[in-house]
Design a protein around this motif. Structure first.
Motif, mmCIF file in Angstrom:
data_model
loop_
_atom_site.group_PDB
_atom_site.id
_atom_site.type_symbol
_atom_site.label_atom_id
_atom_site.label_comp_id
_atom_site.label_asym_id
_atom_site.label_seq_id
_atom_site.Cartn_x
_atom_site.Cartn_y
_atom_site.Cartn_z
ATOM 1 N N THR A 119 0.923 -1.227 0.387
ATOM 2 C CA THR A 119 -0.180 0.524 -0.300
ATOM 3 C C THR A 119 1.355 1.001 -0.030
ATOM 4 O OG1 THR A 119 -0.547 0.019 2.189
ATOM 5 C CG2 THR A 119 -1.962 -1.243 1.191
ATOM 6 N N VAL A 120 0.373 2.159 -0.668
ATOM 7 C CA VAL A 120 1.365 3.679 -0.597
ATOM 8 C C VAL A 120 0.112 4.317 -0.411
ATOM 9 C CG1 VAL A 120 1.010 3.875 -2.738
ATOM 10 C CG2 VAL A 120 2.758 5.034 -2.121
ATOM 11 N N PRO A 121 0.360 5.664 0.740
ATOM 12 C CA PRO A 121 -0.755 7.082 0.795
ATOM 13 C C PRO A 121 -0.248 7.621 -0.790
ATOM 14 C CG PRO A 121 1.405 6.967 1.877
ATOM 15 C CD PRO A 121 1.317 5.851 1.409
ATOM 16 N N ALA A 122 -1.167 9.219 -0.493
ATOM 17 C CA ALA A 122 -1.176 10.125 -1.829
ATOM 18 C C ALA A 122 0.448 10.723 -1.281
ATOM 19 C CB ALA A 122 -2.053 11.084 -1.336
ATOM 20 N N LYS A 123 1.492 11.251 -2.782
ATOM 21 C CA LYS A 123 2.403 11.397 -2.665
ATOM 22 C C LYS A 123 3.120 12.413 -3.450
ATOM 23 C CE LYS A 123 5.188 7.497 -0.587
ATOM 24 N NZ LYS A 123 6.013 7.776 0.503
ATOM 25 N N THR A 124 3.419 13.490 -3.381
ATOM 26 C CA THR A 124 3.820 13.835 -4.665
ATOM 27 C C THR A 124 5.718 14.042 -4.359
ATOM 28 O OG1 THR A 124 2.241 15.913 -4.208
ATOM 29 C CG2 THR A 124 4.319 16.870 -5.125
ATOM 30 N N PHE A 125 5.766 13.716 -6.100
ATOM 31 C CA PHE A 125 7.347 14.054 -6.228
ATOM 32 C C PHE A 125 7.861 15.221 -6.936
ATOM 33 C CE2 PHE A 125 5.583 10.260 -6.151
ATOM 34 C CZ PHE A 125 6.536 9.136 -4.774
ATOM 35 N N GLY A 126 8.055 16.842 -5.693
ATOM 36 C CA GLY A 126 8.776 18.281 -6.276
ATOM 37 C C GLY A 126 7.771 18.375 -7.009
#
Length: 219
Positions: free
Chosen positions: A73-80
């Motif tokens: 599972t992965v939460p919401a993420k922002t990559f730069g």
């Protein structure tokens, strides 16, 4: 049929089959295809001396002898300034001799080109893929829902590509959908991949994968 309004209401779906006599594709090295693995996405983009790398999000694997889990599972993420991913999940399991691999993701946004004058943000509300392998071959399918910023066909042909260009007509990136690699019954399916040209008009290099599954038969 190709229309944004329809795609907001219904999903683009597709399926692919690989038999034991399937030939390899030049897109990827076929030997890299795993027995069964999935990820929600993978960002690997370089701009000048700065690299933005996510690793394979929520990676799972059917092999019990590796440290990679069978579920992710992965939460919401922002990559730069490159991309955003919403929540996602993966599942990789064995059922006798069969491998069953699934992934689902939400709320992907391609934001990398905004700083270079491409203000239309490509978004995907939901995306999923799965593959199943048996001792005789594999099958896979995918879905895309709520696509905006791009006009895409429904149904989606394998390897469909859309170029992203600035107002001068210069190529900024290519977006590939339903990207399939086959080899001797094995299959890799990327729901979507954004590729930045190696000698483009922006400093961006590398790619973004949005949803990927792979399966290899146990001959």
């Amino acid at each position: 049929m190709s229309t944004k309004s329809v795609l907001r209401r219904s999903a683009v779906i597709g399926a692919v089959l690989a038999t034991t006599v399937a030939m390899g594709s030049p897109a990827y090295a076929a030997a890299d295809i795993q027995d069964g693995a999935a990820n929600v996405g993978d960002v690997n983009v370089t701009s000048g001396e700065t690299t933005t790398s996510s690793g394979e999000l929520a990676l799972c694997d059917v092999d019990p002898d590796t440290p990679t889990p069978a579920n992710g599972t992965v939460p919401a993420k922002t990559f730069g300034t490159i991309a955003k991913f919403g929540k996602g999940t993966t599942s990789c399991k064995k059922n006798g001799d069969d491998n069953i691999v699934k992934m689902s993701g939400t709320k992907f946004e391609l934001t990398a080109l905004k700083q270079y004058g491409y203000t239309t943000i490509t978004r995907v509300s939901t995306y999923s893929a799965e593959c199943t392998s048996t001792p005789t071959g594999t099958s896979g399918k995918f879905s895309l829902g709520g696509v905006s910023g791009l006009d895409i066909p429904n149904p989606m042909p394998a390897g469909h590509m859309i170029p992203l260009k600035n107002k001068k007509g210069e190529l900024l990136a290519r977006v590939f959908f339903n990207e399939v690699t086959k080899d001797q019954g094995a299959i890799r399916l990327n729901v979507m991949r954004v590729a930045f040209p190696p000698a483009g008009v922006t400093p961006l290099r590398g790619s973004i994968i949005v949803g990927s599954v792979e399966c290899r038969p146990s001959f």
